[in-house]
Design a protein around this motif. Structure first.
Motif, short mmCIF file in Angstrom:
data_model
loop_
_atom_site.label_atom_id
_atom_site.label_comp_id
_atom_site.label_asym_id
_atom_site.label_seq_id
_atom_site.Cartn_x
_atom_site.Cartn_y
_atom_site.Cartn_z
N TYR A 17 0.88 -1.18 0.00
CA TYR A 17 0.00 0.00 0.00
C TYR A 17 0.92 1.22 0.00
N THR A 18 0.36 2.39 -0.32
CA THR A 18 1.19 3.58 -0.44
C THR A 18 1.76 4.03 0.91
N ALA A 19 2.98 4.52 0.87
CA ALA A 19 3.63 5.03 2.08
C ALA A 19 3.28 6.50 2.34
N SER A 20 2.57 7.11 1.39
CA SER A 20 2.18 8.50 1.55
C SER A 20 0.91 8.60 2.38
N GLY A 21 1.01 9.27 3.53
CA GLY A 21 -0.16 9.40 4.42
C GLY A 21 -1.34 10.07 3.73
N SER A 22 -1.07 11.12 2.95
CA SER A 22 -2.19 11.85 2.31
C SER A 22 -2.83 11.01 1.21
N GLN A 23 -2.01 10.31 0.43
CA GLN A 23 -2.56 9.42 -0.62
C GLN A 23 -3.36 8.29 0.00
N LEU A 24 -2.81 7.71 1.06
CA LEU A 24 -3.47 6.60 1.75
C LEU A 24 -4.82 7.05 2.31
N ASN A 25 -4.82 8.22 2.93
CA ASN A 25 -6.04 8.76 3.50
C ASN A 25 -7.12 8.94 2.43
N THR A 26 -6.73 9.48 1.28
CA THR A 26 -7.67 9.70 0.17
C THR A 26 -8.21 8.37 -0.34
N GLN A 27 -7.31 7.39 -0.49
CA GLN A 27 -7.72 6.06 -0.96
C GLN A 27 -8.73 5.41 -0.03
N LEU A 28 -8.40 5.40 1.26
CA LEU A 28 -9.28 4.76 2.24
C LEU A 28 -10.63 5.48 2.31
N GLU A 29 -10.60 6.81 2.27
CA GLU A 29 -11.85 7.57 2.26
C GLU A 29 -12.71 7.22 1.06
N GLY A 30 -12.05 7.05 -0.08
CA GLY A 30 -12.77 6.71 -1.32
C GLY A 30 -13.46 5.36 -1.21
N TRP A 31 -12.73 4.37 -0.71
CA TRP A 31 -13.33 3.03 -0.57
C TRP A 31 -14.44 3.02 0.47
N LEU A 32 -14.21 3.68 1.59
CA LEU A 32 -15.23 3.72 2.65
C LEU A 32 -16.50 4.44 2.19
N SER A 33 -16.33 5.45 1.33
CA SER A 33 -17.51 6.20 0.85
C SER A 33 -18.38 5.36 -0.07
N GLN A 34 -17.79 4.31 -0.65
CA GLN A 34 -18.55 3.40 -1.53
C GLN A 34 -19.29 2.30 -0.77
N ALA A 35 -18.96 2.14 0.52
CA ALA A 35 -19.55 1.06 1.33
C ALA A 35 -20.70 1.60 2.18
N GLN A 36 -21.64 0.72 2.49
CA GLN A 36 -22.79 1.10 3.30
C GLN A 36 -22.58 0.67 4.75
N SER A 37 -23.01 1.51 5.67
CA SER A 37 -23.01 1.12 7.09
C SER A 37 -24.37 0.49 7.38
N THR A 38 -24.41 -0.84 7.37
CA THR A 38 -25.69 -1.54 7.48
C THR A 38 -25.87 -2.26 8.80
N VAL A 39 -24.77 -2.72 9.38
CA VAL A 39 -24.90 -3.55 10.59
C VAL A 39 -24.04 -3.04 11.75
N SER A 40 -23.72 -1.75 11.73
CA SER A 40 -22.88 -1.25 12.83
C SER A 40 -23.74 -1.09 14.09
N PRO A 41 -23.15 -1.06 15.30
CA PRO A 41 -21.71 -1.18 15.50
C PRO A 41 -21.26 -2.64 15.55
N ALA A 42 -20.24 -2.94 14.78
CA ALA A 42 -19.70 -4.31 14.77
C ALA A 42 -18.93 -4.58 16.05
N ARG A 43 -19.01 -5.80 16.55
CA ARG A 43 -18.18 -6.25 17.68
C ARG A 43 -16.96 -6.99 17.13
N ALA A 44 -17.10 -7.54 15.93
CA ALA A 44 -15.97 -8.20 15.26
C ALA A 44 -16.18 -8.08 13.76
N ILE A 45 -15.08 -8.04 13.02
CA ILE A 45 -15.17 -8.07 11.55
C ILE A 45 -14.18 -9.11 11.02
N ILE A 46 -14.51 -9.65 9.87
CA ILE A 46 -13.55 -10.45 9.09
C ILE A 46 -13.24 -9.62 7.85
#
Length: 297
Positions: A17-46
């Motif tokens: 994964y990228t070593a750039s904090g700003s690039q990494l932050n943008t990437q993770l935000e992008g992926w998270l924005s595409q996902a739905q929060s449907t079953v939170s709060p999780a106690r465990a995830i796989i």
């Protein structure tokens, strides 16, 4: 904190994964924005632990279920890929570095676990060679950034455990799983298919090879959703599916089993499934990824 705190470097940053904090932050935000929060709060995830270009989007579906306002401590159970291990091991470090911010290991929980006599200590070298825990650190940091000052982590390297050891560790960790301020991250990819993985199971009735792989994985995912450790063990014995985090998953299922004895109601649901490539012939290979979450009612 003294300058002598032992830190684990982000050894796979810049490659997996990228070593750039700003690039990494943008990437993770992008992926998270595409996902739905449907079953939170999780106690465990796989969630998977491959390079982010392969599984980053899939993993987001699990991380989206985390509620940082209730989570204070994150246990990360990852399989050992590099060293033979018949038990579980704790880190020699106090700090785990990420390109976003540093994560602090919970020394009190570590001391309590160490006292049980059930854990080995992994060297810093073993820790930095291993990717199964590290690949969850940036996502953990991102998911928890609004409460980062209150966050500690409990990394656990899980060896090739026998069924009885999976039960023992499940029992031990069940009291931590019972606490709503704790979150468990179970690090696992799913089927590793192809000659390079020495695994070429194929059910022709399913159609093309990638469909057979998906059918096999989803059979296993369905069994995990029943939260029955014995059924999962039997599935692995029958099909030998190359799920690399099968032992961390086994520990989680046994911890759940322990809590259910006292009437705690829980359910697990998978939210996303992906493959690194679609296998159509015997020269191909792929790794599968799945993301899911456990909810306690």
């Amino acid at each position: 904190m003294s300058n002598r705190a032992v830190s684990r470097e982000a050894s796979h940053a810049g490659s997996w994964y990228t070593a750039s904090g700003s690039q990494l932050n943008t990437q993770l935000e992008g992926w998270l924005s595409q996902a739905q929060s449907t079953v939170s709060p999780a106690r465990a995830i796989i969630a998977p632990h491959a390079g982010y270009s392969y599984c980053g989007a899939c993993a987001a579906h699990a991380y989206k279920q985390i509620d940082p306002s209730v989570t204070r401590r994150v246990f990360i159970l990852g399989p050992s890929h590099h060293v033979p291990l018949s038990r579980c091991a704790l880190s020699s470090a106090e700090i785990y570095k990420t390109p976003l911010y540093d994560l602090r290991i919970d020394q009190k929980v570590y001391a309590d676990l160490w006292k049980t006599g059930m854990f080995e200590r992994m060297s810093l070298q073993t820790d930095e060679d291993e990717h199964s825990i590290e690949m969850h650190l940036p996502y953990t940091a991102k998911a928890m950034e609004s409460h980062k000052d209150e966050l500690s982590i409990v990394p656990v390297l899980v060896g090739a455990l026998s069924e009885s050891k999976e039960q023992d560790y499940g029992k031990l960790l069940s009291r931590y799983l019972a606490d709503p301020s704790n979150l468990f991250i179970i690090s696992s990819d799913f089927c590793h298919w192809g000659q390079r993985f020495c695994y070429t199971y194929y059910d022709e009735a399913q159609g093309e090879i990638h469909r057979s792989i998906e059918h096999l994985d989803k059979m296993g995912m369905g069994i995990i959703e029943t939260l029955d450790p014995m059924s999962f063990t039997n599935y692995l014995k029958k099909y030998h599916n190359t799920i690399c985090g099968r032992h961390p998953i086994g520990v989680l299922l046994n911890a759940v089993s322990e809590l259910r004895k006292s009437g705690t109601e829980m359910n697990f649901s998978f939210l996303n499934y992906a493959q690194s490539s679609q296998c159509r012939n015997w020269q191909d290979s792929s790794v599968s990824y799945a993301a899911g979450a456990l909810i306690v009612h």
